[in-house]
Every structure is written in structure tokens, then in C-alpha cells.
Design an enzyme around this catalytic site. Structure first.
Site, PDB file in Angstrom:
ATOM      1  N   CYS A   1      66.789  30.899 -66.222  1.00  0.00           N
ATOM      2  CA  CYS A   1      67.523  29.882 -66.985  1.00  0.00           C
ATOM      3  C   CYS A   1      68.072  28.728 -66.136  1.00  0.00           C
ATOM      4  CB  CYS A   1      68.666  30.517 -67.771  1.00  0.00           C
ATOM      5  SG  CYS A   1      68.370  32.185 -68.345  1.00  0.00           S
TER       6      CYS A   1
ATOM      7  N   ARG B   1      65.689  41.637 -59.472  1.00  0.00           N
ATOM      8  CA  ARG B   1      66.957  42.265 -59.842  1.00  0.00           C
ATOM      9  C   ARG B   1      67.082  43.595 -59.107  1.00  0.00           C
ATOM     10  NH1 ARG B   1      66.804  41.354 -66.448  1.00  0.00           N
ATOM     11  NH2 ARG B   1      66.435  39.091 -66.378  1.00  0.00           N
TER      12      ARG B   1
ATOM     13  N   GLN C   1      58.588  37.212 -66.060  1.00  0.00           N
ATOM     14  CA  GLN C   1      59.012  37.022 -67.447  1.00  0.00           C
ATOM     15  C   GLN C   1      58.237  35.874 -68.074  1.00  0.00           C
ATOM     16  OE1 GLN C   1      63.400  36.634 -67.018  1.00  0.00           O
ATOM     17  NE2 GLN C   1      63.482  38.453 -68.308  1.00  0.00           N
TER      18      GLN C   1
ATOM     19  N   ASP D   1      59.180  33.553 -69.931  1.00  0.00           N
ATOM     20  CA  ASP D   1      60.372  32.870 -70.418  1.00  0.00           C
ATOM     21  C   ASP D   1      60.019  31.533 -71.056  1.00  0.00           C
ATOM     22  OD1 ASP D   1      62.728  34.251 -70.232  1.00  0.00           O
ATOM     23  OD2 ASP D   1      63.061  33.771 -68.124  1.00  0.00           O
TER      24      ASP D   1
ATOM     25  N   HIS E   1      62.571  28.086 -72.608  1.00  0.00           N
ATOM     26  CA  HIS E   1      63.883  27.558 -72.958  1.00  0.00           C
ATOM     27  C   HIS E   1      63.666  26.335 -73.838  1.00  0.00           C
ATOM     28  CE1 HIS E   1      64.671  29.969 -69.341  1.00  0.00           C
ATOM     29  NE2 HIS E   1      65.788  30.261 -69.972  1.00  0.00           N
TER      30      HIS E   1
ATOM     31  N   LYS F   1      72.147  37.285 -79.316  1.00  0.00           N
ATOM     32  CA  LYS F   1      70.703  37.407 -79.132  1.00  0.00           C
ATOM     33  C   LYS F   1      70.071  38.280 -80.208  1.00  0.00           C
ATOM     34  CE  LYS F   1      71.117  41.295 -75.883  1.00  0.00           C
ATOM     35  NZ  LYS F   1      70.772  41.810 -74.535  1.00  0.00           N
TER      36      LYS F   1
ATOM     37  N   HIS G   1      67.060  30.637 -75.405  1.00  0.00           N
ATOM     38  CA  HIS G   1      66.358  31.419 -74.387  1.00  0.00           C
ATOM     39  C   HIS G   1      65.396  32.347 -75.132  1.00  0.00           C
ATOM     40  CE1 HIS G   1      69.716  30.687 -71.359  1.00  0.00           C
ATOM     41  NE2 HIS G   1      70.319  30.446 -72.500  1.00  0.00           N
TER      42      HIS G   1
END
Length: 642
Positions: free
Chosen positions: A334, A363, A381, A383, A385, A465, A511
Site C-alpha cells: 500500500c 512478513r 500479492q 494487489d 489500489h 474489509k 485495497h
């Protein structure tokens, strides 16, 4: 006298207080026999509970989720009773319900063996046959401490000491066994009919490695024996489908202690991985996304601005340079995307702006939590946005939900559960902002007519979410995609766009991840398909095999033609019997096996066989090429039919 209102709205009036058990039996003898507990004005209670005032009452049986939990909790006590009878020196600690079962922790110097588990399970069955009544009583807190100390149950006494003084505690007794518990429990041990002890593991007292090591016995319990057998069958299927075992068998990936929690992709596994990325890349292009890429390592100041440094620091990998600047490997994509949006002047005409990124994130997961592809430290990911105006927010949410459901269906996941997680206690942003964001997600689902389950307090620290949970081929649930709505990070990064009236306005940020972790999604697909991927996903789609060396040139011709058509194909020219080749390639889950002998060379055909053993007969090279290509481009889930 009490008036009882039942779930269907019917009411019954009684001329005296009655127990839940008596009320259930008065409604129907069969209901009285099936009753395990009840909900009294929404509170779960034992069947011995006395109803002495007007009450909303619901009888709980083994057909209800709450009833199964009562069975599991009672089975944990049943197991503890059996352990104490067989091993009197053991001390009991705690025995909670967990997903699909229960466990109980015991303090003992005796290491439990598989033979012990069998003996414990047999003693449990003996206690069930005795049909001992389960009786609830209460005791003041200080008296309970002394009571358990006198029994030699020092761990139980320690638990009670942490309870505030003056509390009255509930205890449950069955035969010679008594335990501290808030309940409720089944009326008698005879109500417990379907259970099995699964395994023994170590566990620290109260989860602290500084404390004594206990022995934890896990078990499972169900409402009836059919449910138990179905669950045990599912576990057998899960064992056969274990992605770690199939990953080795199909030569897809491996792990190494030199990089714990990171995947070493083999050529076939990398082909599968890239196929997923290419598929998602195409779907995102069609949906109006543009793809970006941001750095893996960024300054601590960025993570402080985003809030991750204060809310997620323990999960981040960091490093420090010679000039004492602290950097972190990104645990999320992000903040990098925020910097991307901040480049240049943005207009309302640019919105919605949909930025997608296949970002590598890192992580820290404890070594004990790592589990194949399902739990790693380094993963990718899918991802995206989305930056939009407040007026566009709900429509963008609906588009994301529609996209994710359509993509899951293409992979054969039709049973999808949606969870809406709202504001957690540890969060950033005002309540007014959270109201807007939660309402946008709920309204989008309502307008689409999509059912969902509410999970209060489970949202991310920066916004609510949606979570999309897939049910696989053997009935297991996997949480994969997420959609989070966020007005807090754009505020923290001071993002803005120029509105139609030339004012400076704050965008809303969505997200979105559909696969979630691509590594984990590969693991789910391996287990869902049992390694038998649809043709379009299979790392190797076709194997061409010769019977004798005289067909080698024709095999190469077939391979070249299929490869030129975009089909992933290998040649098997080994000096082995054709039956051996077929068996080996079948074990590798290759969708189509093409066998070439002298007759196929003469007729310019191939003999086609599927990995399931189905013979499709002789087909021309042009025909099989066209039919497999069609399967790949249409992303068909099943193989060609005869």
C-alpha cells in the site's frame, strides 16, 4: 407464571417454573430426548436451567452449531475424566473447543503414546455407556481455590486465583470427576456418541515458553457418527491432497532451511505460478487496471506515516545502513502505491484510478507457524489500489465484488462466503469516517443481493474489509480475497485530486487482492484439484510417447506442432515399455497422453488417452491440436469428452 415464546413465535404458558428439559419434553418427547442445551433470551444454558419468568426460548440440539460446540466441550471433559481414571497423578488444566474439535492440556511426567490414546478413547466409551448425569453446581471463588488445591489440581487453582475476588464459579460433575467450567454441558455422558482422539502435542502452560511444558491431546467430536465418519474421510482426502507431498511428486517446488518460509520454484511450478499471474494480468487489463511496480525496501519514515511501524512492527524485517537510516522490507504494497499516486497533479477526470501490482512482500512468521505454501515469509500479492471519489466508492466496490466472484468461478469455486469485518479497537481515523466506509461495503453487497456475515471488530487498523472464503472440493474453507475501503491512509499521506470546482479533495482508497498470496493460492489449487489441474493451468499439458525408436522423428514433429500452437508439451523418448511411460506420466497428472506407434506414423494421427485412463481413440494431429487449444483458450475445467 412463565410464558415461553418459541422461535416460530408460538407461545406456551406454564403454571409453575420448569426446567428447559421439562419444557422441551412438553413440546415433543423427541425434542426432549434430543435437547442438549437451550438459548434463554439469547444466552446459552444447560437443560437443567429453571425458567421462572417470561422467556424467549430456543432448544439446542446436535443439529445446531451451538449444540455441536456443547458436545465438543463436554467431550473434552469426558476425555479429562478418562485420563484421570487411567493416570491418577495427572493434573488437568484447560480444555477448550476449537475448530472441528477440542483439546485438553495435562501436566504429567508420563509421555502419552498412541497406545495411551487408544486406552483413553476406550475408557471414554465406557463412561458414555454409563450415561452419567452431568450436574452443575456453584462455589465461591476462594472456596474453589481451596477445593482444587485439596484435590492436588494446582493448575486449576492458579486459574481461579486470576478470577476477581468475590466471584461465584460454576463447576460440573460427572461420576467421580469434577471440573471448573462456565458451561453449558450435555445433560449426561450418554449424549456424546461420535468422537475420536487425534494426536498428542506439546504446549507451554499459558502459552509462555518460560512455563512448564504440558501435553495436549487433540480430539474431534460431532453430532452423530455419520458426521464423524465424513470428517475422518475428509481428513484422509486432505492427506492425499497435501500440497507439500504433491509438490514433491509433481516436481513443483521445495523449501530449504537456508531461506525458511521462502519458496524455491522448480520449472513446472514456476510455469504454474506465471500462468496465474498472466491470467490475472489479462483480467485486470480488461477491467481497466494499469500495472505498476514499487520498491521492496523503503525508509522507516514511510512506514511511520502509513502506521505500519506502530501497528505491524513485530512482523517486519528491517535493516540499518551506515548512515543509521532504518529501512524495512515491505510487508504490504500500500505505501508504495500511495507514493505512486502522489506523483504529479491528479484530476477528478483521472478517477477512478486502478493501480495493480504483483508485489513481493516479506512478513516475519514464527518458524512454528510456517506451513508449506500456505504460510510463508516471502510471497507475492496480486494487489490493486483503486483511488476514487466518495460518489464512486460504492460502484467501485460492486465492480470488485463482481470481478472476484467471476474469477473464482473460473477456477471451479462456486461456494463462496463473504465476511464483512468492521472497525477494530486498535484503529486510526474518526468514527464518522468508519461509518462511511462500513456503509459503502454493506450497501454494495446489499445492492448486489449478496449475503454476508458480519464480523465486528475484525477490520484492518485503517479500514473495514470484505473477506472472500472459498470452499474447496472436499469441503474445506479458505480465506483468499479481500476488499478494504480506506479514507485514513490518503489522509495520512495528504493525497489529493483537483475537483471539478478546482478545490483540493481527498480521494478514497480501495485495497483489493483476489488471490491474496499467490503462493498460498497455488497451494489451495493443488489440493482442490489433487494436482489434476485443468488443461489451461497444467504446467505440462501433453506428453507424447513413442513405442519404439522408429517413431522418434514423428514424435518430435508432433511436439513441434503442438508447441507452435501454444501448448505446453514434452516428448518421452525413453527406452522404456509404453505401459511404464503411461503409468509414470499419469502419476504426474499430465492431462493428455499421446501414444505414437507405426500405425499413427502411417496415418499421421495420435492415439489419445487422458490421465484418468479414458481412451479417446485415434485423432488427426490437426484435430487434437484444435481441440486442446480450444480447451485452453476457453479455460474449460474438465477434460475432452469421448
Amino acid at each position: 407464571m412463565p410464558v415461553i415464546t418459541l422461535p416460530d413465535g408460538n407461545q406456551r404458558q406454564f403454571d409453575q417454573p420448569l426446567s428447559v428439559q421439562d419444557i422441551a419434553s412438553s413440546i415433543a418427547p423427541s425434542l426432549g430426548k434430543a435437547a442438549l442445551a437451550a438459548k434463554v433470551n439469547g444466552q446459552l444454558v444447560d437443560t437443567s436451567y429453571i425458567v421462572d419468568q417470561d422467556t424467549q426460548l430456543s432448544i439446542v440440539t446436535a443439529k445446531d452449531p451451538e449444540g455441536v460446540d456443547v458436545i465438543r466441550h463436554s467431550t473434552a471433559h469426558l476425555m479429562a475424566q478418562a485420563v484421570k481414571q487411567l493416570f491418577p497423578d495427572v493434573q488437568v488444566t484447560i480444555g477448550p473447543v476449537i475448530d472441528k474439535g477440542f483439546y485438553y492440556d495435562f501436566a504429567t511426567s508420563h509421555p502419552f503414546t498412541p497406545e495411551d490414546l487408544a486406552a483413553i478413547e476406550k475408557r471414554m466409551q465406557d463412561i458414555v455407556r454409563q450415561n452419567l448425569p452431568v450436574e452443575r453446581s456453584t462455589m465461591p471463588r476462594d472456596e474453589a481455590i481451596q477445593f482444587f488445591e485439596n484435590m492436588g489440581e494446582h493448575y486449576k487453582a492458579e486459574i481461579i486465583r486470576d478470577i476477581p475476588a468475590g466471584e461465584t464459579l460454576s463447576l460440573y460433575k460427572q461420576g467421580d470427576f469434577i471440573d471448573l467450567c462456565r458451561g453449558p454441558h450435555v445433560p449426561s455422558t450418554g449424549k456424546i456418541q461420535a468422537f475420536k482422539l487425534m494426536k498428542v502435542a506439546g504446549a507451554y502452560w499459558r502459552g509462555d515458553s518460560k512455563n512448564a511444558m504440558l501435553q495436549r491431546i487433540y480430539g474431534t467430536a460431532w453430532g452423530d457418527k455419520k458426521e464423524l465418519n465424513d470428517y475422518l474421510h475428509m481428513l484422509e482426502e486432505a492427506e492425499k491432497r497435501d500440497h507439500r507431498k504433491l509438490g514433491r511428486q509433481l516436481d513443483l517446488f521445495h523449501f530449504d532451511e537456508n531461506a525458511p518460509g521462502s519458496v524455491f520454484w522448480h520449472p513446472k511450478g514456476w510455469t504454474l505460478f506465471q500462468t496465474l499471474i498472466n491470467y490475472m494480468r489479462k483480467r485486470q487489463e480488461q477491467a481497466g487496471y494499469t500495472e505498476i511496480n514499487t520498491p521492496d525496501v523503503m525508509d522507516r519514515a514511510l512506514w511511520e506515516t502509513s502506521g505500519h511501524w506502530f501497528n505491524y512492527r513485530e512482523n517486519m524485517f528491517t535493516t540499518q545502513t551506515e548512515d543509521e537510516r532504518v529501512f524495512a522490507l515491505k510487508p504490504m504494497n500500500c505505501p508504495g502505491c500511495m507514493l505512486m499516486f502522489a506523483q504529479g497533479l491528479r484530476s477528478y477526470r483521472d478517477l477512478p484510478m486502478r493501480m495493480a501490482e504483483f508485489g513481493k512482500v516479506h512478513r516475519y512468521e514464527p518458524s512454528g507457524a510456517l506451513h508449506g505454501l500456505m504460510r510463508v515469509r516471502h510471497f507475492t500479492q496480486d494487489d490493486a489500489h483503486i483511488f476514487c471519489t466518495e460518489s464512486q466508492m460504492e460502484d467501485e466496490c460492486k465492480k470488485v465484488v463482481g470481478l472476484v466472484l467471476d474469477i473464482y468461478r473460473e477456477f471451479g469455486f462456486d461456494n463462496i462466503i463473504i465476511k464483512l469485518s468492521t472497525r477494530p479497537e486498535n484503529r486510526i481515523g474518526s468514527d464518522e469516517t468508519w461509518d462511511k466506509l462500513e456503509n459503502a461495503l454493506a450497501s454494495a453487497l446489499d445492492n448486489l443481493g449478496m449475503p454476508y456475515t458480519l464480523f465486528p471488530g475484525e477490520g484492518a487498523f485503517y479500514g473495514p474489509k470484505l473477506e472472500f472464503v472459498l470452499r474447496d472440493a472436499i469441503g474445506r474453507d479458505w480465506q483468499c480475497g479481500t476488499l478494504q475501503v480506506d479514507m485514513n491512509l490518503p489522509e495520512r499521506f495528504d493525497l489529493a485530486y483537483i475537483a471539478e470546482d478546482n478545490s483540493r479533495q481527498r480521494p478514497v482508497m480501495l485495497h483489493r487482492a483476489l488471490f491474496g498470496s499467490l503462493e498460498r493460492f497455488v497451494g489451495i489449487l493443488i489440493e482442490h484439484y489433487e494436482g489434476k489441474f485443468p488443461v489451461w493451468l497444467a504446467p505440462v499439458q501433453v506428453a507424447v510417447m513413442n513405442i519404439t525408436d522408429s517413431q522418434a522423428d514423428y514424435v518430435q514433429l508432433v511436439v513441434d506442432q503442438l508447441r507452435n500452437a501454444g501448448i505446453r508439451v514434452i516428448a518421452d523418448l525413453r527406452n522404456e515399455k509404453i505401459g511404464f511411460k503411461i503409468r509414470e506420466r499419469t502419476m504426474q497428472r499430465i492431462p493428455y497422453l499421446l501414444v505414437v506407434g507405426d500405425r499413427e506414423v502411417e496415418t499421421h494421427t495420435v492415439s489419445v488417452r487422458t490421465r484418468s485412463g479414458e481412451e479417446l481413440g485415434s485423432l488427426s494431429l490437426a484435430d487434437i491440436t484444435q481441440r486442446i487449444t480450444q480447451q485452453i483458450t476457453s479455460r474449460t475445467l474438465s477434460l475432452l469428452e469421448d
